[in-house]
Design a protein around this motif. Structure first.
Motif, short mmCIF file in Angstrom:
data_model
loop_
_atom_site.label_atom_id
_atom_site.label_comp_id
_atom_site.label_asym_id
_atom_site.label_seq_id
_atom_site.Cartn_x
_atom_site.Cartn_y
_atom_site.Cartn_z
N LEU A 9 0.19 28.80 8.31
CA LEU A 9 -0.24 27.41 8.35
C LEU A 9 -1.33 27.26 9.40
CD1 LEU A 9 3.25 25.70 8.15
CD2 LEU A 9 1.53 25.78 6.36
N PRO A 10 -2.25 26.30 9.20
CA PRO A 10 -3.32 26.10 10.17
C PRO A 10 -2.78 25.79 11.56
CG PRO A 10 -3.72 24.84 8.16
CD PRO A 10 -2.32 25.38 8.08
N GLN A 11 -3.44 26.32 12.56
CA GLN A 11 -3.04 26.06 13.94
C GLN A 11 -3.82 24.85 14.47
OE1 GLN A 11 -0.53 27.91 15.70
NE2 GLN A 11 -0.20 28.44 13.55
N GLY A 12 -3.49 24.45 15.69
CA GLY A 12 -4.19 23.33 16.29
C GLY A 12 -3.28 22.16 16.58
N GLY A 13 -2.00 22.36 16.53
CA GLY A 13 -1.06 21.28 16.82
C GLY A 13 0.21 21.43 16.00
N MET A 14 1.19 20.59 16.31
CA MET A 14 2.45 20.62 15.58
C MET A 14 2.34 19.78 14.31
SD MET A 14 4.45 22.56 17.26
CE MET A 14 6.03 22.16 16.51
N PRO A 15 3.09 20.13 13.28
CA PRO A 15 3.11 19.30 12.07
C PRO A 15 3.63 17.90 12.40
CG PRO A 15 4.16 21.43 11.69
CD PRO A 15 3.96 21.30 13.17
N THR A 16 3.06 16.89 11.80
CA THR A 16 3.55 15.52 11.97
C THR A 16 3.71 14.88 10.60
OG1 THR A 16 1.31 14.64 12.22
CG2 THR A 16 2.50 15.21 14.23
N PHE A 17 4.62 13.92 10.53
CA PHE A 17 4.92 13.26 9.26
C PHE A 17 4.63 11.77 9.40
CE2 PHE A 17 7.35 17.12 9.51
CZ PHE A 17 7.24 17.66 8.24
N SER A 18 3.78 11.25 8.53
CA SER A 18 3.36 9.85 8.62
C SER A 18 4.39 8.91 8.02
CB SER A 18 2.00 9.66 7.93
OG SER A 18 2.07 10.07 6.58
N SER A 19 5.20 9.40 7.09
CA SER A 19 6.26 8.58 6.49
C SER A 19 7.60 8.93 7.10
CB SER A 19 6.30 8.79 4.97
OG SER A 19 5.09 8.37 4.37
N SER A 20 8.55 8.03 6.93
CA SER A 20 9.90 8.24 7.47
C SER A 20 10.88 8.71 6.40
CB SER A 20 10.42 6.94 8.10
OG SER A 20 9.54 6.47 9.09
N VAL A 21 10.67 8.28 5.16
CA VAL A 21 11.58 8.62 4.06
C VAL A 21 10.77 9.17 2.89
CG1 VAL A 21 13.31 7.75 2.45
CG2 VAL A 21 13.18 6.78 4.75
N TYR A 22 11.24 10.30 2.35
CA TYR A 22 10.56 10.94 1.23
C TYR A 22 11.53 11.03 0.04
CZ TYR A 22 7.09 12.28 4.70
OH TYR A 22 6.13 12.26 5.69
#
Length: 280
Positions: free
Chosen positions: A105-118
């Protein structure tokens, strides 16, 4: 009095680097506002959970996946008359960071999720099957492979990989105040002391701190105490000694706050960590 129909089983997955997991059914239990130092990935099996996250109320019904980023304030309570049943993964940021290169996976930071429920039926089934797999007697090879495949699918479908954070994103005043609070968990400074230490007025400091962390200083301190309590319990410290070391008024005070934040009591958490350690 707790509803006898409620149950919670917490454990660590020895084959997955001590990954923390929870399988629980809650009816009247309410999670107080809290944060995790890692991610929370929850699969709702039955009923529905209602929670407040980023200032908005969310409903996670059966068949959905709720994802909380590290250090984001959230709550939790029933969203259905019969409560909710779910399975949760709590990967630490260090565990995720260690897999980023491996998962290409691309580097440069931690994964973040913009939504709360999927509401991603395929992914829900993937994580549900994974949780049951880890709870069972599957081999290390099978567990480790399934864990990586599930994370890769989650990240590719729903995560954003941010650019490296710019320096100074959090003001020096807040960083200094956090350090001071961490140093004095058992005997915390007053609001006036904190504000004076960072050369701000008490009211301006309180507003700045809340804006930066999502919670007032006393709530942030409470979370730090609970985080440190987890570390002490994991190291084998008894709940009574943990409470005494961290400034809780007594063991029952620790127990109430710990269960409000994590859904299980400190004794159960300590015992689960001890069992997991023996199997490593």
């Amino acid at each position: 009095m707790e509803d006898p129909r409620e149950s919670a089983h917490f454990w660590q997955a020895g084959h997955l680097g001590g990954l923390e997991l929870l399988s629980a059914r809650y009816i009247d239990h309410r999670f107080a506002p809290h944060v995790h130092d890692g991610y929370a990935i929850a699969v709702v099996e039955a009923g529905a959970e209602r929670f407040r996250h980023r200032g908005v109320d969310h409903l996670a019904p059966a068949g959905s996946l709720a994802v909380i980023n590290p250090d984001e304030v959230h709550t939790g309570s029933k969203g259905h008359d019969d409560g909710w049943r779910y399975r949760v993964f709590y990967p630490e940021t260090s565990q995720i960071r260690g897999l980023m290169d491996e998962l290409e996976l691309p580097q440069g930071g931690m994964p973040t999720f913009s939504s709360s429920v999927y509401r991603d039926a395929d992914l829900v089934q993937t994580f549900l099957a994974l949780h049951r797999l880890v709870e069972g007697e599957a081999s290390a090879l099978q567990q480790q492979t399934a864990w990586r495949e599930a994370l890769l699918a989650l990240f590719r479908r729903h995560a954003q990989l941010p650019k490296p954070g710019e320096p100074g994103r959090e003001s020096r005043a807040i960083l200094l105040a956090k350090d001071l609070l961490r140093e004095r968990l058992a005997e915390p400074p007053s609001l006036e002391e904190l504000a004076a230490a960072v050369n701000l007025s008490p009211f301006h400091f309180a507003r700045t701190f809340r804006r930066a962390t999502g919670m007032p200083p006393h709530a942030w301190l409470k979370q730090q105490r609970l985080d440190q309590a987890r570390a002490l319990l994991k190291a084998g410290c008894t709940p009574a000694n943990t409470a005494a070391q961290l400034g809780f008024s007594d063991q029952s005070h620790l127990t109430r706050q710990f269960k409000q934040a994590y859904g299980v009591g400190p004794g159960e958490y300590r015992n689960a960590c001890a069992r997991s350690f023996k199997t490593l």
